[in-house]
Scaffold this active site. Structure first.
Site, PDB file in Angstrom:
ATOM      1  N   GLN A   6      -8.134   8.774  -0.163  1.00 32.32           N
ATOM      2  CA  GLN A   6      -7.087   9.512   0.567  1.00 32.32           C
ATOM      3  C   GLN A   6      -7.606  10.880   1.040  1.00 32.32           C
ATOM      4  OE1 GLN A   6      -5.964   8.244  -2.723  1.00 32.32           O
ATOM      5  NE2 GLN A   6      -5.327   6.366  -1.775  1.00 32.32           N
ATOM      6  N   ARG A  49       2.971   6.731 -20.599  1.00 32.62           N
ATOM      7  CA  ARG A  49       2.235   6.167 -21.740  1.00 32.62           C
ATOM      8  C   ARG A  49       2.628   4.727 -22.050  1.00 32.62           C
ATOM      9  NH1 ARG A  49       3.835  11.323 -25.141  1.00 32.62           N
ATOM     10  NH2 ARG A  49       5.613  10.953 -23.774  1.00 32.62           N
ATOM     11  N   GLY A  71      -8.817   2.919   1.838  1.00 35.59           N
ATOM     12  CA  GLY A  71      -9.822   2.094   2.493  1.00 35.59           C
ATOM     13  C   GLY A  71     -10.912   2.913   3.147  1.00 35.59           C
ATOM     14  N   HIS A  72     -12.147   2.407   3.068  1.00 31.12           N
ATOM     15  CA  HIS A  72     -13.273   3.042   3.736  1.00 31.12           C
ATOM     16  C   HIS A  72     -13.955   2.006   4.624  1.00 31.12           C
ATOM     17  CE1 HIS A  72     -12.730   6.375   1.113  1.00 31.12           C
ATOM     18  NE2 HIS A  72     -13.287   5.839   0.057  1.00 31.12           N
ATOM     19  N   THR A  73     -14.313   2.403   5.829  1.00 32.56           N
ATOM     20  CA  THR A  73     -15.111   1.542   6.700  1.00 32.56           C
ATOM     21  C   THR A  73     -16.522   2.101   6.786  1.00 32.56           C
ATOM     22  OG1 THR A  73     -13.191   0.913   8.031  1.00 32.56           O
ATOM     23  CG2 THR A  73     -15.351   0.582   9.015  1.00 32.56           C
ATOM     24  N   ASP A 102     -17.507  12.338  18.781  1.00 34.54           N
ATOM     25  CA  ASP A 102     -17.703  11.541  19.985  1.00 34.54           C
ATOM     26  C   ASP A 102     -16.394  11.061  20.599  1.00 34.54           C
ATOM     27  OD1 ASP A 102     -17.934  10.075  17.405  1.00 34.54           O
ATOM     28  OD2 ASP A 102     -17.723   8.323  18.701  1.00 34.54           O
ATOM     29  N   THR A 131       1.987   1.853   0.340  1.00 31.56           N
ATOM     30  CA  THR A 131       1.313   0.628   0.773  1.00 31.56           C
ATOM     31  C   THR A 131       1.881  -0.597   0.073  1.00 31.56           C
ATOM     32  OG1 THR A 131      -0.386   0.928  -0.923  1.00 31.56           O
ATOM     33  CG2 THR A 131      -0.830   1.840   1.269  1.00 31.56           C
ATOM     34  N   ASP A 188      -8.535   9.099   5.778  1.00 24.09           N
ATOM     35  CA  ASP A 188      -9.084   8.389   6.946  1.00 24.09           C
ATOM     36  C   ASP A 188     -10.011   9.264   7.782  1.00 24.09           C
ATOM     37  OD1 ASP A 188      -7.378   6.090   6.380  1.00 24.09           O
ATOM     38  OD2 ASP A 188      -5.740   7.291   7.201  1.00 24.09           O
ATOM     39  N   GLY A 221      -3.680  -1.671   7.680  1.00 20.77           N
ATOM     40  CA  GLY A 221      -3.588  -2.312   8.977  1.00 20.77           C
ATOM     41  C   GLY A 221      -2.610  -1.625   9.917  1.00 20.77           C
ATOM     42  N   VAL A 252      -7.632   0.969   7.343  1.00 16.85           N
ATOM     43  CA  VAL A 252      -8.517  -0.059   6.804  1.00 16.85           C
ATOM     44  C   VAL A 252      -7.775  -0.927   5.807  1.00 16.85           C
ATOM     45  CG1 VAL A 252     -10.653  -0.481   5.521  1.00 16.85           C
ATOM     46  CG2 VAL A 252     -10.511   1.435   7.109  1.00 16.85           C
ATOM     47  N   THR A 253      -6.969  -0.312   4.954  1.00 19.48           N
ATOM     48  CA  THR A 253      -6.249  -1.037   3.919  1.00 19.48           C
ATOM     49  C   THR A 253      -4.898  -1.538   4.408  1.00 19.48           C
ATOM     50  OG1 THR A 253      -7.330   0.183   2.145  1.00 19.48           O
ATOM     51  CG2 THR A 253      -5.224  -0.835   1.615  1.00 19.48           C
ATOM     52  N   LYS A 294     -14.775   9.213   5.109  1.00 23.05           N
ATOM     53  CA  LYS A 294     -15.486   9.454   3.847  1.00 23.05           C
ATOM     54  C   LYS A 294     -16.482   8.351   3.544  1.00 23.05           C
ATOM     55  CE  LYS A 294     -11.551   9.739   1.696  1.00 23.05           C
ATOM     56  NZ  LYS A 294     -10.652   9.825   2.866  1.00 23.05           N
TER      57      LYS A 294
END
Length: 427
Positions: free
Chosen positions: A223, A142, A40-42, A332, A128, A13, A301, A298-299, A16
């Site tokens: 990750q 296998r 997840g990526h935003t 920021d 998750t 998080d 919540g 993101v994934t 990336k």
């Protein structure tokens, strides 16, 4: 050979998606090399926000070819839903390539993941529940289903039946759940196979040929370093290798072809799920970081746990990944604090420890040793160069760079694609 690896240097998080998207217009291929739809990526483009879970962030760059490598585990229903959502928003997804050797997350993997986590109770890991761990376990045992298996009904049927012989015993006798019928799983997977067939390719050959032709290839990890199954805070980790070495095994591109390894580093620290977190804050500062930084998975919540910057973790990431550069994100978010603490070391059993302890027990008992840095109140979101940052912000960045062991080559000063200060070019 312009091959770059871009990965998280903390617990994931870190931003990336933004970093990959920023480079997307300058690279020819962006490749996911591990993980599944638990990563997840935003990405913010103009006034549009995109939440990507399985697809490489480069899919938002028209000139870039997005690739899902063999090290990724794929839930076909999630993939198709994500593709459909992007198509509805006018994003061209036709260039996507999927490795035929990538493993498939089946419905029974998801079921096993959820019931196992519930069964563990207080000892749960905090997965998750998307079937990622059980799918990687099948791969190592296998007994997994690969993308290429979806195009041979006989092989697919044999593999699904063999896997369910064991899993149905587990579900019915231990978890008191109904058995899963193999024919229904096979039918569903065959349908998914037809729906993704246009994307399936020999990605290892394509990527190696591209590098031989001096194309630029960016390998994107999901990750973060501290969630790596070998090098993370085990057992509170993911089931794959987000570290730089995973880029090689997860794509079939050799290490001698990688020229740069970029670590994404948040200006403070967050993590999702259970496990040790020395700088975690349970006060108003922690809540402010969460609110201002929009720290929600993101994934998943789930709200992210928030804390101050941890320098030993950054040094560890530099070491195990061989980082050549850092991309510092969310600077920021720290605007407005009078003093900004930074963890420069740990205290363990009364002793000062400068590096991440290898012992899980020691890390669980590690107390942060803080050094305070003066903050700033000026809005930095419009800064385009390092010199345009306030004096204290520049000093903070320089201090993090010195403590982390690799140069900071870019700084995120806002969520937008253009709100980035580029100090040194990555390409």
């Amino acid at each position: 050979m312009p091959a770059l690896v871009l990965l998280g240097a903390q617990w994931g998080d870190e931003g990336k998606g933004k970093a990959t998207d920023l480079l997307g217009g300058s690279v020819d291929y962006v490749v996911r090399y591990q993980g599944g739809n638990n990563a997840g990526h935003t990405v913010v483009v103009g006034d549009q926000k995109y939440a990507l879970h399985l697809l490489p962030s480069g899919i938002l760059s028209p000139e870039c070819t997005p690739v899902i490598g063999n090290g990724v585990v794929i839930d076909p229903s999630v993939l198709l839903s994500e593709l459909s959502g992007l198509n509805e928003r006018g994003v061209d997804t036709s260039k996507l390539l999927i490795s035929g050797n990538a493993h498939i997350i089946t419905t029974y993997n998801v079921t096993v993941d959820k019931v196992t986590e519930r069964f563990l109770g207080k000892r749960k890991i905090g997965t998750t529940g998307r079937g990622i761990g059980p799918t990687y376990a099948d791969k190592i045992n296998r007994t997994g289903i690969r993308v290429q298996d979806l195009y041979d009904e006989s092989i697919l049927t044999q593999k699904v039946e063999a896997a369910l012989e064991i899993k149905n015993q587990l579900l019915t006798k231990l978890y008191n759940r109904r058995a899963i019928e193999a024919g229904q799983v096979v039918e569903e997977l065959l349908t998914h196979g037809e729906n993704i067939k246009q994307y399936v390719a020999d990605t290892t050959l394509i990527l190696n040929n591209a590098l031989d032709e001096d194309k630029v290839v960016l390998f994107e990890g999901g990750q973060g370093t501290l969630l790596d199954v070998d090098h993370g805070t085990y057992p509170f980790v993911t089931s794959s290798n987000p570290t730089a070495g995973g880029a090689c095994t997860g794509t079939g591109v050799g290490p001698t072809k990688i020229s740069r390894v970029i670590g994404i580093l948040k200006a403070y620290t967050t993590r999702v799920g259970a496990g040790p977190f020395p700088t975690e804050l349970f006060d108003e500062d922690g809540e402010a970081l969460r609110r201002i930084g929009g720290e929600r998975g993101v994934t998943t919540g789930r709200d992210r746990r928030c804390g101050w910057f941890d320098a030993p973790i950054a040094r560890y990431a530099t070491r195990v990944n061989g980082l050549t550069d850092f991309f510092l994100t969310k600077l920021d978010v720290l605007t407005g604090w009078e003093q900004i603490p930074v963890c420069v070391a740990y205290e363990i059993d009364g002793k000062r420890v400068e590096e991440l302890p290898y012992s899980q027990t020691d890390f669980h008992h590690a107390k942060p040793v803080y050094e305070n840095f003066p903050g700033w109140s000026e809005d930095i979101s419009k800064a385009k160069t390092f010199d345009e940052l306030p004096k204290n912000a520049k000093a903070y960045v320089k201090a993090l760079e010195e403590m982390s062991g690799a140069p900071i080559s870019a700084i995120g000063v806002g969520p937008g694609r253009t709100e980035t200060i580029e100090i040194n070019s990555f390409i």
